[in-house]
Write a protein that holds these residues in place. Structure first.
Motif, short mmCIF file in Angstrom:
data_model
loop_
_atom_site.label_atom_id
_atom_site.label_comp_id
_atom_site.label_asym_id
_atom_site.label_seq_id
_atom_site.Cartn_x
_atom_site.Cartn_y
_atom_site.Cartn_z
N PHE A 1 50.63 52.86 -16.43
CA PHE A 1 49.48 52.71 -17.33
C PHE A 1 49.58 53.67 -18.51
O PHE A 1 49.41 53.27 -19.66
CB PHE A 1 48.16 52.94 -16.57
CG PHE A 1 46.97 52.89 -17.49
CD1 PHE A 1 46.48 51.68 -17.95
CD2 PHE A 1 46.34 54.07 -17.89
CE1 PHE A 1 45.39 51.63 -18.82
CE2 PHE A 1 45.25 54.02 -18.75
CZ PHE A 1 44.77 52.81 -19.21
N ARG B 1 52.16 52.59 -20.96
CA ARG B 1 51.69 51.45 -21.77
C ARG B 1 50.81 51.94 -22.92
O ARG B 1 50.95 51.49 -24.06
CB ARG B 1 50.91 50.46 -20.91
CG ARG B 1 51.78 49.61 -20.02
CD ARG B 1 50.98 48.62 -19.18
NE ARG B 1 50.15 47.75 -20.00
CZ ARG B 1 48.93 47.32 -19.66
NH1 ARG B 1 48.40 47.65 -18.51
NH2 ARG B 1 48.26 46.53 -20.46
N VAL B 2 49.91 52.87 -22.62
CA VAL B 2 49.04 53.43 -23.68
C VAL B 2 49.90 54.14 -24.71
O VAL B 2 49.72 53.95 -25.92
CB VAL B 2 47.98 54.37 -23.08
CG1 VAL B 2 47.22 55.12 -24.18
CG2 VAL B 2 47.00 53.58 -22.19
N ALA C 1 42.42 49.85 -26.02
CA ALA C 1 42.17 49.17 -24.74
C ALA C 1 42.24 47.66 -24.93
O ALA C 1 42.86 46.95 -24.13
CB ALA C 1 40.81 49.58 -24.17
N LEU D 1 45.66 46.34 -25.28
CA LEU D 1 46.36 46.35 -24.00
C LEU D 1 45.82 45.28 -23.05
O LEU D 1 46.30 45.15 -21.92
CB LEU D 1 46.23 47.73 -23.33
CG LEU D 1 47.04 48.85 -23.99
CD1 LEU D 1 46.56 50.21 -23.53
CD2 LEU D 1 48.51 48.66 -23.71
N LEU E 1 42.80 45.18 -21.77
CA LEU E 1 41.95 45.80 -20.75
C LEU E 1 40.50 45.37 -20.95
O LEU E 1 40.09 45.03 -22.06
CB LEU E 1 42.07 47.32 -20.83
CG LEU E 1 43.48 47.86 -20.60
CD1 LEU E 1 43.53 49.35 -20.89
CD2 LEU E 1 43.93 47.57 -19.18
N PRO E 2 39.70 45.43 -19.90
CA PRO E 2 38.29 45.01 -20.01
C PRO E 2 37.48 45.99 -20.83
O PRO E 2 37.86 47.15 -20.99
CB PRO E 2 37.82 44.99 -18.55
CG PRO E 2 38.73 45.94 -17.85
CD PRO E 2 40.05 45.84 -18.55
N ALA F 1 37.13 50.20 -20.78
CA ALA F 1 38.38 50.86 -20.41
C ALA F 1 38.77 51.96 -21.40
O ALA F 1 39.80 52.61 -21.21
CB ALA F 1 39.51 49.84 -20.29
N SER F 2 37.94 52.17 -22.41
CA SER F 2 38.30 53.18 -23.41
C SER F 2 38.40 54.57 -22.81
O SER F 2 39.20 55.39 -23.28
CB SER F 2 37.31 53.16 -24.58
OG SER F 2 36.01 53.39 -24.12
N ALA G 1 39.60 55.36 -19.82
CA ALA G 1 40.92 55.44 -19.20
C ALA G 1 42.00 55.59 -20.27
O ALA G 1 42.96 56.35 -20.10
CB ALA G 1 41.18 54.20 -18.34
N VAL G 2 41.83 54.88 -21.37
CA VAL G 2 42.77 55.01 -22.49
C VAL G 2 42.70 56.42 -23.06
O VAL G 2 43.72 57.03 -23.36
CB VAL G 2 42.48 53.94 -23.57
CG1 VAL G 2 43.25 54.24 -24.86
CG2 VAL G 2 42.84 52.56 -23.05
#
Length: 171
Positions: A79, A82-83, A102, A105, A107-108, A111-112, A114-115
């Motif tokens: 992950f 990927r970011v 996000a 990528l 992402l839902p 998800a910011s 996690a990014v």
């Protein structure tokens, strides 16, 4: 990162302070702020990846380079990698948001965070330009090297920050 026979480092001076460049065999694996130790004197007998990084960073800080052409191998989860791959695609002199990264990528919504966490764990700041990621309202948020460095790097690239906008209205 534990040192082994393939790992070598070099401390270089920069306008944002001393940076430790770390190479492992054939790739750069880390750039660390607030490096300690003797600053490189430009000696020619340096690991070729470190020599190239030293040169390209000097060109960047001199305003002569807008991108980097170095072998990079950041260590992290799939992950995070990927970011960091998306960070490499953010053009010089522009910004994006954590939410936009996000979305790119796939992402839902939500998800910011996690990014942002992956962005904060970026082992190759400046080279993988996490300084180009700002909050959804355009404010400078979180930077492992500190917000002053983030603002400096953005200014170097010609990006105005919210502090610049605020100063337009001050007496």
């Amino acid at each position: 990162m534990p040192a082994d026979a393939g790992t070598t480092s070099l401390v270089v001076g920069s306008p944002v302070g001393a940076l430790e460049l770390v190479a492992d065999r054939d790739a750069l694996v880390a750039v660390r702020f607030d490096a300690e130790g003797p600053v490189d004197d430009g000696a020619p007998r340096v690991h070729p990846v470190l020599a190239a990084a030293r040169r390209q960073l000097a060109e960047y800080f001199a305003g002569e380079r807008t991108g980097f052409d170095l072998p990079l191998r950041p260590d992290g989860t799939d992950f995070r990698r990927r970011v960091w791959g998306e960070l490499a695609l953010v053009p010089w002199g522009t910004t994006t948001t954590y939410g936009a990264l996000a979305a790119r990528l796939g992402l839902p919504p939500g998800a910011s965070r996690a990014v942002g966490a992956a962005n904060g764990a970026n082992p190759l700041p400046v080279l993988l330009p996490c300084h180009r990621v700002v909050g959804s309202d355009g404010t400078l948020t979180g930077y492992a090297g500190g917000l002053q460095r983030k603002a400096f790097l953005l200014h170097l690239e010609g990006v105005a920050t919210e502090a610049d906008q605020g100063s337009l209205f001050e007496p």
